[in-house]
Design a protein around this motif. Structure first.
Motif, PDB file in Angstrom:
ATOM      1  N   GLY A   1     -12.551 -30.698  20.924  1.00 21.09           N
ATOM      2  CA  GLY A   1     -12.211 -29.675  21.542  1.00 21.09           C
ATOM      3  C   GLY A   1     -13.457 -29.126  20.408  1.00 21.09           C
ATOM      4  N   ARG A   2     -13.269 -29.280  19.237  1.00 20.34           N
ATOM      5  CA  ARG A   2     -13.795 -27.910  18.804  1.00 20.34           C
ATOM      6  C   ARG A   2     -15.018 -28.679  18.461  1.00 20.34           C
ATOM      7  N   TYR A   3     -15.395 -29.813  18.012  1.00 15.71           N
ATOM      8  CA  TYR A   3     -16.372 -30.527  17.818  1.00 15.71           C
ATOM      9  C   TYR A   3     -17.626 -30.568  18.835  1.00 15.71           C
ATOM     10  N   ILE A   4     -17.186 -31.105  20.170  1.00 17.26           N
ATOM     11  CA  ILE A   4     -17.811 -31.023  21.054  1.00 17.26           C
ATOM     12  C   ILE A   4     -18.446 -29.499  21.634  1.00 17.26           C
ATOM     13  N   VAL A   5     -17.696 -28.601  21.123  1.00 19.33           N
ATOM     14  CA  VAL A   5     -18.455 -26.585  21.398  1.00 19.33           C
ATOM     15  C   VAL A   5     -18.914 -27.415  19.856  1.00 19.33           C
ATOM     16  N   ASP A   6     -18.821 -27.282  18.794  1.00 15.56           N
ATOM     17  CA  ASP A   6     -19.568 -27.042  17.478  1.00 15.56           C
ATOM     18  C   ASP A   6     -21.571 -27.740  18.114  1.00 15.56           C
ATOM     19  N   GLN A   7     -21.008 -28.729  18.757  1.00 17.56           N
ATOM     20  CA  GLN A   7     -22.485 -29.693  18.826  1.00 17.56           C
ATOM     21  C   GLN A   7     -23.325 -28.898  19.993  1.00 17.56           C
TER      22      GLN A   7
ATOM     23  N   ASN B   1     -30.943 -20.732  26.198  1.00 19.13           N
ATOM     24  CA  ASN B   1     -30.219 -19.428  26.765  1.00 19.13           C
ATOM     25  C   ASN B   1     -29.005 -19.546  27.418  1.00 19.13           C
ATOM     26  N   VAL B   2     -28.167 -20.282  26.354  1.00 18.95           N
ATOM     27  CA  VAL B   2     -27.044 -20.356  27.021  1.00 18.95           C
ATOM     28  C   VAL B   2     -25.705 -20.040  26.379  1.00 18.95           C
ATOM     29  N   GLN B   3     -24.252 -19.749  26.612  1.00 23.05           N
ATOM     30  CA  GLN B   3     -23.344 -18.888  25.425  1.00 23.05           C
ATOM     31  C   GLN B   3     -22.577 -20.699  26.307  1.00 23.05           C
ATOM     32  N   VAL B   4     -22.176 -21.249  24.610  1.00 18.53           N
ATOM     33  CA  VAL B   4     -20.199 -21.921  24.880  1.00 18.53           C
ATOM     34  C   VAL B   4     -19.149 -21.158  24.376  1.00 18.53           C
ATOM     35  N   ARG B   5     -18.194 -21.667  25.302  1.00 17.55           N
ATOM     36  CA  ARG B   5     -16.767 -20.612  24.711  1.00 17.55           C
ATOM     37  C   ARG B   5     -15.924 -21.648  25.577  1.00 17.55           C
ATOM     38  N   GLY B   6     -14.645 -20.899  24.688  1.00 15.33           N
ATOM     39  CA  GLY B   6     -13.420 -22.191  25.415  1.00 15.33           C
ATOM     40  C   GLY B   6     -12.485 -22.511  24.010  1.00 15.33           C
ATOM     41  N   PHE B   7     -11.795 -23.300  23.984  1.00 16.15           N
ATOM     42  CA  PHE B   7     -10.683 -23.634  22.821  1.00 16.15           C
ATOM     43  C   PHE B   7     -10.441 -25.281  23.807  1.00 16.15           C
ATOM     44  N   GLY B   8     -10.277 -25.991  22.511  1.00 16.16           N
ATOM     45  CA  GLY B   8      -9.494 -26.953  23.174  1.00 16.16           C
ATOM     46  C   GLY B   8     -10.593 -28.035  24.020  1.00 16.16           C
ATOM     47  N   MET B   9      -9.872 -28.418  24.868  1.00 15.45           N
ATOM     48  CA  MET B   9     -10.711 -28.848  25.694  1.00 15.45           C
ATOM     49  C   MET B   9     -10.958 -28.177  27.409  1.00 15.45           C
ATOM     50  N   MET B  10     -11.015 -26.884  26.982  1.00 15.75           N
ATOM     51  CA  MET B  10     -11.544 -26.433  28.000  1.00 15.75           C
ATOM     52  C   MET B  10     -12.481 -25.224  27.407  1.00 15.75           C
ATOM     53  N   ILE B  11     -13.415 -25.529  28.224  1.00 14.44           N
ATOM     54  CA  ILE B  11     -14.555 -25.367  27.430  1.00 14.44           C
ATOM     55  C   ILE B  11     -15.721 -24.811  28.774  1.00 14.44           C
ATOM     56  N   GLY B  12     -16.202 -23.655  29.010  1.00 15.09           N
ATOM     57  CA  GLY B  12     -17.603 -23.140  29.544  1.00 15.09           C
ATOM     58  C   GLY B  12     -18.632 -23.103  29.339  1.00 15.09           C
ATOM     59  N   ILE B  13     -19.722 -23.183  29.506  1.00 16.72           N
ATOM     60  CA  ILE B  13     -20.929 -23.379  28.988  1.00 16.72           C
ATOM     61  C   ILE B  13     -21.396 -21.937  30.039  1.00 16.72           C
ATOM     62  N   GLN B  14     -22.434 -21.343  29.927  1.00 16.53           N
ATOM     63  CA  GLN B  14     -22.546 -20.203  30.614  1.00 16.53           C
ATOM     64  C   GLN B  14     -23.984 -20.281  30.464  1.00 16.53           C
ATOM     65  N   LEU B  15     -24.450 -20.900  31.622  1.00 14.99           N
ATOM     66  CA  LEU B  15     -26.167 -20.637  31.771  1.00 14.99           C
ATOM     67  C   LEU B  15     -26.350 -19.519  32.294  1.00 14.99           C
ATOM     68  N   PRO B  16     -28.019 -19.265  32.028  1.00 15.87           N
ATOM     69  CA  PRO B  16     -28.701 -18.196  32.537  1.00 15.87           C
ATOM     70  C   PRO B  16     -28.972 -18.173  34.204  1.00 15.87           C
ATOM     71  N   LYS B  17     -28.446 -18.431  34.715  1.00 16.69           N
ATOM     72  CA  LYS B  17     -28.590 -18.991  36.374  1.00 16.69           C
ATOM     73  C   LYS B  17     -27.555 -20.193  36.396  1.00 16.69           C
ATOM     74  N   ASP B  18     -27.699 -18.891  38.306  1.00 15.58           N
ATOM     75  CA  ASP B  18     -26.500 -20.076  39.126  1.00 15.58           C
ATOM     76  C   ASP B  18     -27.558 -21.778  39.013  1.00 15.58           C
ATOM     77  N   CYS B  19     -25.907 -22.156  39.000  1.00 17.86           N
ATOM     78  CA  CYS B  19     -26.244 -23.724  38.891  1.00 17.86           C
ATOM     79  C   CYS B  19     -25.792 -24.677  39.680  1.00 17.86           C
ATOM     80  N   ALA B  20     -25.128 -24.267  40.284  1.00 18.50           N
ATOM     81  CA  ALA B  20     -24.022 -25.535  41.121  1.00 18.50           C
ATOM     82  C   ALA B  20     -24.617 -27.089  41.856  1.00 18.50           C
ATOM     83  N   GLU B  21     -25.764 -26.836  41.741  1.00 15.26           N
ATOM     84  CA  GLU B  21     -26.272 -28.406  42.132  1.00 15.26           C
ATOM     85  C   GLU B  21     -26.176 -28.495  40.470  1.00 15.26           C
ATOM     86  N   LEU B  22     -26.530 -28.178  39.719  1.00 17.68           N
ATOM     87  CA  LEU B  22     -25.898 -29.457  38.431  1.00 17.68           C
ATOM     88  C   LEU B  22     -24.703 -30.645  38.475  1.00 17.68           C
TER      89      LEU B  22
END
Ligand SMILES: *Cc1c(COP(=O)(O)O)cnc(C)c1O
Length: 402
Positions: A318-324, A333-354
């Motif tokens: 999980g640490r490796y994924i976050v670091d990478q 313009n993204v923020q990566v947060r979380g611990f272990g295998m619980m990871i969120g990537i905050q995008l600068p806009k709504d992205c449900a279509e992803l």
């Protein structure tokens, strides 16, 4: 052995399912570890695992064997009798959690219902006639009437008034707001929070896990129960068996579900310290809670997580994924947060279509929560090579999108 095959669903066939879910028009017929397969054999990398449920991956051979063997031996007798597998599962869960007493349920919401009942009982015993529980904004605790009342999301509550009046809401991570609430409401008896808010957007408190230590101190000062909802964060998800183990504190009440059964529907509410003994004979129950089969699954899941060192794996990979992600998306313009295998990537806009783009173009299963957060909940035993596979698909996806 089983020769029933389902006829393909016709597009014009009316569905008898209540329309409570917005479903993607795809179905998987098989899974193995971190991968899912459709009928035609197309392979998808699963970075969602049934929403943090199949932590050990799909169709884990040891879990599958335990289910099959127990199903062919004895499934259920009821809590009118001793259930050795339930006792053994409780022993295991106590060992990994540090909690004392365990009640087995069938889901997350039902586990939180148990916690809310414990808080009410605790308050009632102290002469508080209408006990109150502090909860957080953007929280998610379930869909039953009490747990949707606890949930900090208007969409979950809309149309279901009257809500229960147990809850006082504060911003997540805000200790002063809790102290303020304590001054205003003498009837508070407990606080219920998620260590990391899952549905709310993989939200960590601004002060990190020390928020939990601060909450523990306040609970001690006011003689409140500290209750943690680890339905999503538990069972190795964040790189500790339970997320509060990133600190030195222990809650009084702990709930879990999701990863506890690796897909088999089970949950638990646990107590220690001053919360022990509040629910005595006749005060709580569940017909399906802790069946022979369910208990054997819980025992086997915990045992397998331990034997595979899956918690440590979740921390490292999980640490490796976050670091990478932070490195490879550094110019975005993204923020990566979380611990272990619980990871969120905050995008600068709504992205449900992803979700659809990832699925159709990259054969990758992800989730988007809180509008603009890509949520990753891969198997906690994901290998380094699978993590690289995930990173390649995901970084391409986000680079193409932003
Ligand atoms: C999923 C979840 C629940 C509800 O669990 P169900 O099994 O769907 O009832 C409650 N709390 C949290 C933090 C969850 O992630």
């Amino acid at each position: 052995m089983n020769d029933i095959t389902l006829a393909p669903i016709q597009p014009d066939q009316p569905s008898h399912l209540m329309a409570t879910y917005g479903r993607q028009a795809i179905s998987f017929v098989r899974g193995r570890g971190a991968y899912l397969y459709t009928e035609d054999g197309t392979e998808y990398l699963d970075a969602l695992t049934g929403i943090a449920v199949c932590g050990l991956g799909h169709a884990h051979p040891v879990i599958a064997e335990a289910i099959a063997e127990q199903a062919a031996t004895l499934v259920h007798t009821s809590n009118l009798f001793e259930i050795p597998w339930q006792t053994a599962a409780a022993q295991k869960l106590a060992e990994v959690s540090g909690m004392e007493e365990i009640f087995f349920s069938n889901s997350g919401a039902e586990s939180n219902e148990g916690a809310i009942k414990i808080a009410r009982k605790f308050g009632t015993q102290q002469g508080v006639s209408s006990p109150k529980i502090i909860v957080a904004e953007q929280s998610f605790h379930g869909r039953t009437l009490a747990t949707l009342s606890a949930t900090g999301n208007k969409k979950v509550q809309d149309g279901f008034a009257p809500l229960t009046n147990d809850f006082i809401r504060v911003p997540f991570g805000d200790i002063e707001a809790i102290q303020e609430a304590a001054l205003q409401h003498p009837d508070i008896v407990a606080i219920l929070i998620e260590p990391i808010q899952g549905e709310g957007g993989i939200n960590t408190a601004p002060q990190g896990f020390s928020y939990l230590e601060e909450v523990r101190t306040i609970c001690n000062q006011h003689n409140w129960l500290m209750m943690l909802d680890e339905i999503q964060t538990g069972n190795g998800r964040t790189g500790k068996y339970f997320a509060y183990q990133h600190t030195n504190i222990v809650p009084d009440v702990l709930t879990t579900a999701k990863g506890l059964g690796n897909g088999f529907p089970v949950g638990a509410v646990m107590t220690q310290g001053k919360a022990v003994g509040l629910l005595g004979p006749g005060s709580h129950g569940s017909t399906y809670g802790g069946t022979v089969l369910g208990s054997r699954v819980v025992y086997t899941v915990i045992d397998t997580i331990q034997k595979e060192n899956a918690v440590e794996n979740a921390a490292v990979v999980g640490r490796y994924i976050v670091d990478q992600l932070r490195t490879q998306l550094a110019d975005k313009n993204v923020q990566v947060r979380g611990f272990g295998m619980m990871i969120g990537i905050q995008l600068p806009k709504d992205c449900a279509e992803l979700v659809a783009i990832a699925r159709d173009q990259h054969k990758l299963i992800i989730n988007v929560t809180a509008g603009s957060v890509v949520r990753l909940l891969p198997p906690i035993n994901m290998t380094q090579a699978q993590a690289d596979d995930l990173l390649e698909r995901l970084v391409t996806l986000i680079n193409n999108y932003l």
